[in-house]
Write a protein that holds these residues in place. Structure first.
Motif, mmCIF file in Angstrom:
data_model
loop_
_atom_site.group_PDB
_atom_site.id
_atom_site.type_symbol
_atom_site.label_atom_id
_atom_site.label_comp_id
_atom_site.label_asym_id
_atom_site.label_seq_id
_atom_site.Cartn_x
_atom_site.Cartn_y
_atom_site.Cartn_z
ATOM 1 N N LEU A 227 -5.391 3.739 -1.783
ATOM 2 C CA LEU A 227 -4.695 4.043 -0.534
ATOM 3 C C LEU A 227 -3.411 4.789 -0.861
ATOM 4 C CD1 LEU A 227 -4.923 0.753 1.584
ATOM 5 C CD2 LEU A 227 -5.888 2.958 2.183
ATOM 6 N N THR A 228 -3.150 5.847 -0.117
ATOM 7 C CA THR A 228 -1.879 6.544 -0.246
ATOM 8 C C THR A 228 -1.370 6.895 1.143
ATOM 9 O OG1 THR A 228 -0.700 8.261 -1.492
ATOM 10 C CG2 THR A 228 -2.755 8.918 -0.433
ATOM 11 N N VAL A 229 -0.164 7.460 1.207
ATOM 12 C CA VAL A 229 0.473 7.661 2.506
ATOM 13 C C VAL A 229 0.872 9.115 2.709
ATOM 14 C CG1 VAL A 229 1.349 5.298 2.609
ATOM 15 C CG2 VAL A 229 2.788 7.092 1.631
ATOM 16 N N GLU A 230 0.834 9.536 3.958
ATOM 17 C CA GLU A 230 1.386 10.820 4.360
ATOM 18 C C GLU A 230 2.756 10.605 4.994
ATOM 19 O OE1 GLU A 230 0.414 14.315 7.532
ATOM 20 O OE2 GLU A 230 1.022 12.287 8.040
ATOM 21 N N ILE A 231 3.021 9.388 5.386
ATOM 22 C CA ILE A 231 4.285 9.007 6.009
ATOM 23 C C ILE A 231 4.602 7.583 5.561
ATOM 24 C CG2 ILE A 231 3.103 8.185 8.118
ATOM 25 C CD1 ILE A 231 5.573 9.235 9.669
ATOM 26 N N GLU A 232 5.874 7.305 5.309
ATOM 27 C CA GLU A 232 6.235 6.013 4.736
ATOM 28 C C GLU A 232 6.388 4.891 5.753
ATOM 29 O OE1 GLU A 232 10.020 8.620 4.584
ATOM 30 O OE2 GLU A 232 7.857 8.858 4.511
ATOM 31 N N HIS A 233 6.339 5.227 7.048
ATOM 32 C CA HIS A 233 6.557 4.222 8.080
ATOM 33 C C HIS A 233 5.251 3.456 8.361
ATOM 34 C CE1 HIS A 233 10.348 6.195 8.354
ATOM 35 N NE2 HIS A 233 9.847 7.289 8.888
ATOM 36 N N VAL A 234 4.839 2.651 7.395
ATOM 37 C CA VAL A 234 3.580 1.914 7.471
ATOM 38 C C VAL A 234 3.864 0.426 7.264
ATOM 39 C CG1 VAL A 234 2.161 3.847 6.694
ATOM 40 C CG2 VAL A 234 3.178 2.322 5.007
ATOM 41 N N ASP A 235 2.835 -0.405 7.492
ATOM 42 C CA ASP A 235 2.965 -1.853 7.352
ATOM 43 C C ASP A 235 2.784 -2.231 5.882
ATOM 44 O OD1 ASP A 235 2.700 -4.629 7.349
ATOM 45 O OD2 ASP A 235 1.709 -4.665 9.301
ATOM 46 N N THR A 236 3.888 -2.422 5.170
ATOM 47 C CA THR A 236 3.792 -2.707 3.734
ATOM 48 C C THR A 236 3.290 -4.116 3.445
ATOM 49 O OG1 THR A 236 6.121 -3.394 3.648
ATOM 50 C CG2 THR A 236 5.618 -1.081 3.170
ATOM 51 N N LYS B 121 5.742 -1.990 -3.093
ATOM 52 C CA LYS B 121 7.157 -2.332 -3.311
ATOM 53 C C LYS B 121 8.042 -1.094 -3.184
ATOM 54 C CE LYS B 121 6.423 -4.371 -7.316
ATOM 55 N NZ LYS B 121 6.703 -5.073 -8.600
ATOM 56 N N THR B 122 7.536 0.026 -3.673
ATOM 57 C CA THR B 122 8.283 1.276 -3.537
ATOM 58 C C THR B 122 8.399 1.676 -2.073
ATOM 59 O OG1 THR B 122 7.718 2.111 -5.725
ATOM 60 C CG2 THR B 122 8.161 3.758 -4.029
ATOM 61 N N LEU B 123 7.278 1.598 -1.347
ATOM 62 C CA LEU B 123 7.300 1.966 0.070
ATOM 63 C C LEU B 123 8.260 1.075 0.852
ATOM 64 C CD1 LEU B 123 3.464 2.503 0.609
ATOM 65 C CD2 LEU B 123 5.215 4.264 0.288
ATOM 66 N N ARG B 124 8.247 -0.214 0.565
ATOM 67 C CA ARG B 124 9.113 -1.152 1.286
ATOM 68 C C ARG B 124 10.590 -0.882 0.968
ATOM 69 N NH1 ARG B 124 7.375 -7.219 0.729
ATOM 70 N NH2 ARG B 124 5.562 -6.308 1.796
ATOM 71 N N THR B 125 10.882 -0.580 -0.283
ATOM 72 C CA THR B 125 12.259 -0.306 -0.684
ATOM 73 C C THR B 125 12.774 0.970 -0.035
ATOM 74 O OG1 THR B 125 11.927 -1.423 -2.809
ATOM 75 C CG2 THR B 125 13.772 0.130 -2.661
ATOM 76 N N ILE B 126 11.928 1.996 -0.006
ATOM 77 C CA ILE B 126 12.361 3.287 0.527
ATOM 78 C C ILE B 126 12.426 3.264 2.048
ATOM 79 C CG2 ILE B 126 11.572 5.692 0.815
ATOM 80 C CD1 ILE B 126 10.822 5.683 -2.118
ATOM 81 N N GLN B 127 11.570 2.461 2.697
ATOM 82 C CA GLN B 127 11.589 2.367 4.164
ATOM 83 C C GLN B 127 12.961 1.997 4.691
ATOM 84 O OE1 GLN B 127 8.623 -0.533 5.152
ATOM 85 N NE2 GLN B 127 7.058 1.004 5.615
ATOM 86 N N ASP B 128 13.602 1.042 4.029
ATOM 87 C CA ASP B 128 14.948 0.607 4.426
ATOM 88 C C ASP B 128 15.947 1.420 3.615
ATOM 89 O OD1 ASP B 128 17.459 -0.740 4.600
ATOM 90 O OD2 ASP B 128 16.438 -2.585 5.170
ATOM 91 N N LYS B 129 16.590 2.372 4.253
ATOM 92 C CA LYS B 129 17.423 3.322 3.513
ATOM 93 C C LYS B 129 18.622 2.659 2.842
ATOM 94 C CE LYS B 129 15.978 7.423 6.002
ATOM 95 N NZ LYS B 129 16.374 8.690 6.638
ATOM 96 N N PHE B 130 19.098 1.559 3.413
ATOM 97 C CA PHE B 130 20.201 0.865 2.756
ATOM 98 C C PHE B 130 19.705 0.141 1.508
ATOM 99 C CE2 PHE B 130 23.093 -2.840 2.279
ATOM 100 C CZ PHE B 130 24.209 -2.127 1.901
ATOM 101 N N LEU B 131 18.533 -0.502 1.591
ATOM 102 C CA LEU B 131 17.959 -1.126 0.396
ATOM 103 C C LEU B 131 17.660 -0.076 -0.662
ATOM 104 C CD1 LEU B 131 15.455 -3.822 1.753
ATOM 105 C CD2 LEU B 131 17.762 -4.153 0.835
ATOM 106 N N GLN B 132 17.217 1.094 -0.213
ATOM 107 C CA GLN B 132 16.959 2.212 -1.131
ATOM 108 C C GLN B 132 18.234 2.574 -1.894
ATOM 109 O OE1 GLN B 132 16.185 6.991 -0.699
ATOM 110 N NE2 GLN B 132 15.233 5.691 0.854
ATOM 111 N N LYS B 133 19.348 2.703 -1.160
ATOM 112 C CA LYS B 133 20.615 3.054 -1.803
ATOM 113 C C LYS B 133 21.058 1.943 -2.775
ATOM 114 C CE LYS B 133 21.396 7.039 0.153
ATOM 115 N NZ LYS B 133 22.248 7.305 1.293
ATOM 116 N N GLU B 134 20.894 0.687 -2.383
ATOM 117 C CA GLU B 134 21.261 -0.412 -3.273
ATOM 118 C C GLU B 134 20.419 -0.384 -4.545
ATOM 119 O OE1 GLU B 134 23.151 -4.149 -0.953
ATOM 120 O OE2 GLU B 134 20.964 -4.002 -0.819
ATOM 121 N N HIS B 135 19.127 -0.131 -4.388
ATOM 122 C CA HIS B 135 18.222 -0.068 -5.545
ATOM 123 C C HIS B 135 18.645 1.063 -6.488
ATOM 124 C CE1 HIS B 135 14.384 0.039 -7.782
ATOM 125 N NE2 HIS B 135 14.523 1.361 -7.698
ATOM 126 N N LEU B 136 18.921 2.238 -5.940
ATOM 127 C CA LEU B 136 19.282 3.383 -6.762
ATOM 128 C C LEU B 136 20.606 3.153 -7.484
ATOM 129 C CD1 LEU B 136 18.235 6.214 -4.299
ATOM 130 C CD2 LEU B 136 17.079 5.601 -6.429
#
Length: 589
Positions: free
Chosen positions: A68-77, A109-124
């Motif tokens: 399974l892969t995505v064309e858009i990240e706004h999916v049910d992780t 886990k990547t999709l879930r982290t990137i979905q939330d842009k603040f969590l994404q920034k914290e991770h980076l």
């Protein structure tokens, strides 16, 4: 290839993914609405109709595929986590129920982290990736006032989820904007980001495999109305070193994520030329469309397929090269009517080296309905061919804007012509001191008259040797084709620049307070064998500009015609003076 790919989302990114899958023999099953763009080009599989956010539809898709892969990240992780870790139930003909685990790429886990842009920034930030300073906020007036004191005004208020193309962002310029910001983003989880005063936006497509990360070239992105309008590869006006720094930062960021796939990394070049990361998309990206034509054997869509199948080839230095010296991509956004884009489409079809991609979507104002990619041997050539299409796109924008915005946009356009601002400078004009500027002004005026874009700066061979060397060494990668260097006295500047670049250098000797400029002339003209500098007469910047234009004109018919007209006008001027002299006599002339 005997593995089936399940695709969540069937828009234009999915459409181009399917176009890349067909020659590879990869079967793609799509979950999206009936007649979505991806389904329009893929008849090799029975697709699923429904929402790519529907858990049951996602499980139905998983039963039919291996990955399974995505064309858009706004999916049910959470459903994707279940499918990857526990498997999806499958009932056999005899009623027996088993579970089948299906790979999810990139990892849930990547999709879930990137979905939330603040969590994404914290991770980076945790992984040492430079980003704009961010902090979580309470969605009330006092909370945002506190943020204003801590981060300072202005700051950007952003929705943590479901934000794209500027939607979900609100610039808070002062405390007076806080009520409007809260109203615009009410009901959403928010975070605040320190204002990033950047001079250029870059993007890098990164391919992640099980044991490597690969970077495409950095590209310059131009945004208008918070939507990407243009992409330039390579970026204009920044050094090769800075482009490589962007690639390295993008690889570092994506390397911290889980799973395989293609990632679009957006970056800011700050005023001090540091680079910070804006955000990541875990999928093909608008800024990577250019790869279809510029990297014809390895587009971002082919890379997505090969990476999730884990059969991605390696590349020297972990960098996927562009095979086109210069590429420009223009997005086609819907206009005021459903047929507003017809003239732009016709222009693209009639333009050599332009590739048109229409997505099969209903045209709506500001909706992405297609794009045009143009490849050329030089950026100047690419810009020149693309500029008429950019003008048509601008006309469409003006038609669809509300009246008040239209008036403001016209006023801005009149105050600062976009054509000059957006053109890549071809001639770099430098001088040892600002006292040389009066000598250069006639030549600069001539470049203006001829329509040759230029860049002017100061680089002293004696006072700023490091700056001068850096300027010369990076001149070619910054898009310059010719350098004009003016200097007086010892006049080492033209020769030192010529020693640090392979571009043609034209020296302008400047007359000083002693020796009438002969010292400058001899310093510039007496270069050792192997380091040529074309030298014009003392204080003659007109000839320097003309020589630069003639060098450029060898590959530019239009510029050559302007030069021919310039010579013809000079001839007419002399003939007119001769006629007047002969008729009136020298005494009355």
């Amino acid at each position: 290839m005997d593995r089936t790919v399940g695709l969540l989302g069937g828009g234009q990114l999915g459409q181009m993914l399917c176009e890349a899958a067909n020659p590879l023999g990869v079967k793609v099953v799509i979950l999206d609405a009936e007649n979505s763009p991806a389904k329009q080009v893929n008849a090799k599989a029975s697709h699923i109709t429904g929402s790519f956010t529907d858990p049951e539809k996602i499980r139905e898709l998983a039963r039919q595929c291996d990955i399974l892969t995505v064309e858009i990240e706004h999916v049910d992780t959470h459903v994707l986590e279940e499918i990857a870790e526990e498997g999806v139930e499958i009932q056999s003909a005899d009623g027996k129920i088993t579970r089948k685990k299906v790979q999810v790429q990139p990892n849930w886990k990547t999709l879930r982290t990137i979905q939330d842009k603040f969590l994404q920034k914290e991770h980076l930030t945790k992984h040492g990736v430079e980003t704009a300073v961010s902090q979580a906020v309470e969605s009330d007036k006092s909370g945002l006032e506190r943020v204003g004191k801590e981060l300072g005004f202005p700051f950007m208020l952003k929705a943590r989820k479901d934000a794209y193309d500027g939607r979900g962002n609100f610039p808070v310029m002062s405390a007076q904007d806080i009520p409007d910001a809260l109203e615009a983003l009410k009901g959403r989880g928010l975070y605040a980001e320190k204002w990033a005063s950047f001079k250029m936006e870059l993007a890098v497509m990164v391919v992640k495999t099980s044991d490597n990360t690969l970077a495409y070239p950095a590209v310059e992105t131009i945004h208008q109305d918070s939507i990407c309008k243009l992409v330039y590869c390579p970026p204009r006006g920044i050094s090769t070193q800075l482009q490589e720094k962007a690639q390295d930062l993008a690889r570092k960021a994506v390397g911290s994520m889980w799973g395989n796939g293609v990632f679009g990394v957006e970056l800011f070049v700050m005023e001090d030329e540091t680079i910070i990361l804006n955000e990541i998309a875990p999928r093909p990206h608008n800024s990577g469309h250019y790869t279809i034509e510029a990297c014809p054997t390895m587009s971002q869509y082919k890379s997505q397929l090969l990476s999730i199948l884990d059969i991605m080839p390696s590349f020297p230095g972990n960098k996927i090269p562009s095979l086109s010296p210069a590429t420009v991509m223009l997005n086609i956004l819907g206009g005021a009517s459903k047929t507003s884009h017809n003239a732009l489409v016709q222009s693209a079809v009639a333009t050599p080296n332009a590739a048109l991609h229409m997505y099969g979507k209903e045209s709506k104002p500001a909706r992405k309905i297609g794009h045009i990619t143009l490849v050329a041997q030089t950026m100047a050539e690419a810009e020149k061919a693309m500029n008429p299409m950019i003008a048509l796109a601008d006309e469409m924008r003006m038609e669809r804007l509300p009246a008040a915005q239209r008036i403001a946009a016209k006023a801005t356009s009149m105050a600062k012509p976009a054509s000059k601002a957006e053109l890549q400078p071809l001639v770099a004009v430098t001088m040892g001191s600002d006292s040389d500027l009066p000598v250069l002004k006639p030549g600069l005026a001539l470049l203006e008259t001829l329509g040759v874009p230029y860049f002017v700066t100061i680089t002293s061979a004696h006072r700023t040797p490091a700056r001068m060397t850096d300027f010369a060494a990076n001149a070619a990668s910054n898009g310059f084709k010719v350098i004009i260097a003016a200097a007086g006295g010892a006049a080492h500047l033209p020769g030192m620049i010529a020693a640090s670049t392979a571009l043609p250098v034209i020296g302008v000797p400047v007359k000083g307070s002693t020796l009438d400029g002969m010292d400058s002339l001899l310093s510039i003209v007496q270069m050792p064998r192997g380091v040529p500098v074309a030298t014009v007469a003392i204080n003659n910047s007109i000839n320097a500009a003309l020589l630069a234009a003639r060098i450029l004109g060898s590959n530019d018919v239009e510029l050559r015609q302007k030069l021919e007209k310039y010579a013809k006008d000079m001839e007419s001027e002399v003939l007119g003076k001769a006629e007047k002299l002969e008729g009136a006599g020298w005494e009355k002339y």
